[in-house]
Scaffold this motif. Structure first.
Motif, PDB file in Angstrom:
ATOM      1  N   THR A 130       0.853  -1.182   0.000  1.00 50.32           N
ATOM      2  CA  THR A 130       0.000   0.000   0.000  1.00 50.32           C
ATOM      3  C   THR A 130       0.889   1.233   0.000  1.00 50.32           C
ATOM      4  N   VAL A 131       0.600   2.172  -0.894  1.00 45.19           N
ATOM      5  CA  VAL A 131       1.362   3.411  -1.021  1.00 45.19           C
ATOM      6  C   VAL A 131       0.519   4.547  -0.458  1.00 45.19           C
ATOM      7  N   ILE A 132       1.027   5.211   0.567  1.00 40.98           N
ATOM      8  CA  ILE A 132       0.266   6.229   1.283  1.00 40.98           C
ATOM      9  C   ILE A 132       0.957   7.580   1.100  1.00 40.98           C
ATOM     10  N   PRO A 133       0.435   8.454   0.251  1.00 43.53           N
ATOM     11  CA  PRO A 133       1.065   9.767   0.040  1.00 43.53           C
ATOM     12  C   PRO A 133       1.182  10.545   1.347  1.00 43.53           C
ATOM     13  N   GLN A 134       2.279  11.311   1.454  1.00 35.97           N
ATOM     14  CA  GLN A 134       2.562  12.045   2.682  1.00 35.97           C
ATOM     15  C   GLN A 134       2.475  13.561   2.513  1.00 35.97           C
ATOM     16  N   ALA A 135       2.597  14.054   1.293  1.00 36.56           N
ATOM     17  CA  ALA A 135       2.507  15.486   1.026  1.00 36.56           C
ATOM     18  C   ALA A 135       2.014  15.678  -0.399  1.00 36.56           C
ATOM     19  N   GLY A 136       1.685  16.917  -0.754  1.00 36.47           N
ATOM     20  CA  GLY A 136       1.047  17.154  -2.037  1.00 36.47           C
ATOM     21  C   GLY A 136       1.903  16.855  -3.240  1.00 36.47           C
ATOM     22  N   TYR A 137       3.200  17.164  -3.159  1.00 38.27           N
ATOM     23  CA  TYR A 137       4.082  17.001  -4.305  1.00 38.27           C
ATOM     24  C   TYR A 137       5.087  15.856  -4.160  1.00 38.27           C
ATOM     25  N   ILE A 138       5.316  15.378  -2.961  1.00 36.33           N
ATOM     26  CA  ILE A 138       6.434  14.455  -2.768  1.00 36.33           C
ATOM     27  C   ILE A 138       6.216  13.607  -1.523  1.00 36.33           C
ATOM     28  N   GLY A 139       6.725  12.363  -1.596  1.00 33.74           N
ATOM     29  CA  GLY A 139       6.778  11.525  -0.410  1.00 33.74           C
ATOM     30  C   GLY A 139       5.598  10.597  -0.260  1.00 33.74           C
ATOM     31  N   ALA A 140       5.905   9.317  -0.024  1.00 38.51           N
ATOM     32  CA  ALA A 140       4.856   8.334   0.250  1.00 38.51           C
ATOM     33  C   ALA A 140       5.415   7.274   1.181  1.00 38.51           C
ATOM     34  N   GLU A 141       4.571   6.786   2.058  1.00 46.92           N
ATOM     35  CA  GLU A 141       4.938   5.661   2.911  1.00 46.92           C
ATOM     36  C   GLU A 141       4.454   4.382   2.247  1.00 46.92           C
ATOM     37  N   ILE A 142       5.303   3.369   2.243  1.00 47.74           N
ATOM     38  CA  ILE A 142       4.942   2.072   1.684  1.00 47.74           C
ATOM     39  C   ILE A 142       4.747   1.088   2.833  1.00 47.74           C
ATOM     40  N   ALA A 143       3.571   0.528   2.907  1.00 45.83           N
ATOM     41  CA  ALA A 143       3.243  -0.466   3.934  1.00 45.83           C
ATOM     42  C   ALA A 143       3.097  -1.831   3.278  1.00 45.83           C
ATOM     43  N   GLY A 144       3.255  -2.877   4.079  1.00 48.83           N
ATOM     44  CA  GLY A 144       3.067  -4.231   3.582  1.00 48.83           C
ATOM     45  C   GLY A 144       4.312  -4.850   2.983  1.00 48.83           C
ATOM     46  N   VAL A 145       5.501  -4.313   3.309  1.00 50.41           N
ATOM     47  CA  VAL A 145       6.756  -4.834   2.777  1.00 50.41           C
ATOM     48  C   VAL A 145       7.706  -5.134   3.931  1.00 50.41           C
ATOM     49  N   ASP A 146       8.309  -6.303   3.915  1.00 45.02           N
ATOM     50  CA  ASP A 146       9.343  -6.681   4.873  1.00 45.02           C
ATOM     51  C   ASP A 146      10.675  -6.657   4.124  1.00 45.02           C
ATOM     52  N   LEU A 147      11.506  -5.667   4.400  1.00 44.26           N
ATOM     53  CA  LEU A 147      12.748  -5.497   3.655  1.00 44.26           C
ATOM     54  C   LEU A 147      13.799  -6.547   3.994  1.00 44.26           C
ATOM     55  N   SER A 148      13.557  -7.332   5.022  1.00 41.10           N
ATOM     56  CA  SER A 148      14.490  -8.415   5.336  1.00 41.10           C
ATOM     57  C   SER A 148      14.206  -9.671   4.524  1.00 41.10           C
ATOM     58  N   TRP A 190       6.707   9.321  -6.480  1.00 43.23           N
ATOM     59  CA  TRP A 190       6.705  10.169  -5.285  1.00 43.23           C
ATOM     60  C   TRP A 190       8.083  10.690  -4.895  1.00 43.23           C
ATOM     61  N   LYS A 191       9.135  10.259  -5.588  1.00 44.13           N
ATOM     62  CA  LYS A 191      10.514  10.770  -5.452  1.00 44.13           C
ATOM     63  C   LYS A 191      11.230  10.293  -4.188  1.00 44.13           C
ATOM     64  N   VAL A 192      10.515  10.122  -3.077  1.00 48.41           N
ATOM     65  CA  VAL A 192      11.076   9.519  -1.871  1.00 48.41           C
ATOM     66  C   VAL A 192       9.977   8.680  -1.239  1.00 48.41           C
ATOM     67  N   VAL A 193      10.356   7.465  -0.800  1.00 47.49           N
ATOM     68  CA  VAL A 193       9.392   6.586  -0.133  1.00 47.49           C
ATOM     69  C   VAL A 193       9.963   6.156   1.213  1.00 47.49           C
ATOM     70  N   PHE A 194       9.065   5.872   2.139  1.00 41.71           N
ATOM     71  CA  PHE A 194       9.435   5.574   3.513  1.00 41.71           C
ATOM     72  C   PHE A 194       8.866   4.215   3.928  1.00 41.71           C
ATOM     73  N   PHE A 195       9.653   3.497   4.699  1.00 48.15           N
ATOM     74  CA  PHE A 195       9.230   2.220   5.271  1.00 48.15           C
ATOM     75  C   PHE A 195       9.353   2.326   6.786  1.00 48.15           C
ATOM     76  N   ARG A 196       8.398   1.781   7.497  1.00 46.98           N
ATOM     77  CA  ARG A 196       8.403   1.801   8.960  1.00 46.98           C
ATOM     78  C   ARG A 196       8.578   0.379   9.501  1.00 46.98           C
ATOM     79  N   ASP A 197       9.047   0.318  10.737  1.00 46.40           N
ATOM     80  CA  ASP A 197       9.070  -0.927  11.523  1.00 46.40           C
ATOM     81  C   ASP A 197       9.841  -2.042  10.824  1.00 46.40           C
ATOM     82  N   GLN A 198      10.972  -1.692  10.221  1.00 42.31           N
ATOM     83  CA  GLN A 198      11.822  -2.687   9.570  1.00 42.31           C
ATOM     84  C   GLN A 198      12.908  -3.168  10.537  1.00 42.31           C
TER      85      GLN A 198
END
Length: 313
Positions: free
Chosen positions: A16-34, A52-60
């Protein structure tokens, strides 16, 4: 972000790609980078990154090896940095962004090597295409990073200014911030990096045009080919101001397990220097992916004045 704002990349993907701002940035959920990612998932991440030019992953939960392995899915991974001589043992690709290495400046701990807006190592003739930064040790608050969308900055310029910028080339140099007389400062002096890049580069994958005037690397020389020093400085100041307007930016709050992945061909970023007075450590680890030689609107290529290309494997 509401559920309506979340964008499923495909009906068959859990990403899931969740935009974070109007022009740039999205958080990507549902991915385990390990984990071993499928080609389809890698393609979906790449498309989100290009959009989105930059993407973010949490809880890796990943270390150096997993970070490098993930990066290799997107291209050749370079050594840590042209001037890095002490990467973590066994991991020459890892650049520590480590406040414990930088000392104190103006009575405050330095939390990043460069706290100005910049695109990574644009003094190279082939600057990195992508960078991936992983959080390790963080202050309790502060120490965020911001990114700006250089495509949006270009596209929103008046047409006459865009046409003028399309014709320009600016000099990018590596300015040492190391202590005078240190081994690092001497290494930089022995192996200078200096390149003329088009002020507007054409993205090799999307075809988008982006302002390419990294303040961290064009501020020292303040030179645009064909313009004198005074006019070069005025033009660069105006373009820097446009490139870093707040509406083109996104600000990311680091948390344990956070990873940021950005496109150096379309962004600049800023390590916000608001945590030095807290006297807390800030440690992140970066890997970079080999880039191409930038190309201008008319097809002209960047020109190296000093220094060799920086290749990965």
């Amino acid at each position: 972000m509401t559920t309506a704002a979340a964008q499923k990349v495909s009906s068959e993907s859990a990403i899931t790609v969740i935009p974070q701002a109007g022009y740039i940035g999205a958080e990507i959920a549902g991915v385990d980078l390990s984990a071993e990612l499928s080609d389809a998932v890698v393609a979906e991440i790449r498309q989100a990154l290009l959009t989105w030019k930059v993407v973010f992953f949490r809880d890796q939960t990943i270390g150096h090896a997993e970070q490098i392995a993930f990066a290799r899915r997107f291209g050749k991974v370079t050594p840590a940095h042209p001037y890095e001589e002490n990467p973590p043992a066994g991991f020459p690709e890892i650049l520590p962004i480590d406040s414990r290495r930088y000392g104190v400046q103006y009575g405050r701990k330095r939390t990043s090597y460069d706290s100005s807006w910049h695109t990574d190592v644009t003094a190279l003739v082939n600057p990195p295409a992508f960078s991936i930064l992983r959080a390790d040790i963080l202050p309790t608050h502060g120490g965020d990073t911001a990114w700006t969308n250089l495509v949006a900055a270009y596209e929103n310029l008046p047409e006459t200014v865009r046409a003028f910028a399309d014709t320009l080339d600016a000099e990018h140099t590596f300015e040492s911030r190391a202590a005078q007389g240190s081994a690092r400062a001497e290494t930089i002096a022995r192996k200078p990096l200096r390149t003329f890049h088009p002020v507007v580069r054409v993205h090799p994958e999307t075809g988008e045009r982006a302002l390419y005037v990294s303040p961290g690397f064009t501020r020292a020389a303040r030179t645009i080919r064909g313009l004198g020093p005074r006019l070069s400085a005025h033009v660069l100041d105006a373009l820097w101001e446009e490139a870093t307007r707040a509406e083109y930016t996104v600000r990311f709050r680091w948390q344990p397990g956070s990873v940021a992945f950005w496109d150096n061909r379309a962004t600049a970023h800023l390590a916000i220097p608001d945590a030095g007075h807290l006297d807390q450590d800030r440690v992140l680890y970066r890997v970079t992916i080999e880039g191409d030689v930038p190309r201008g609107v008319d097809g002209r290529l960047s020109e190296s004045v000093e220094g060799d290309p920086f290749y990965g494997s």
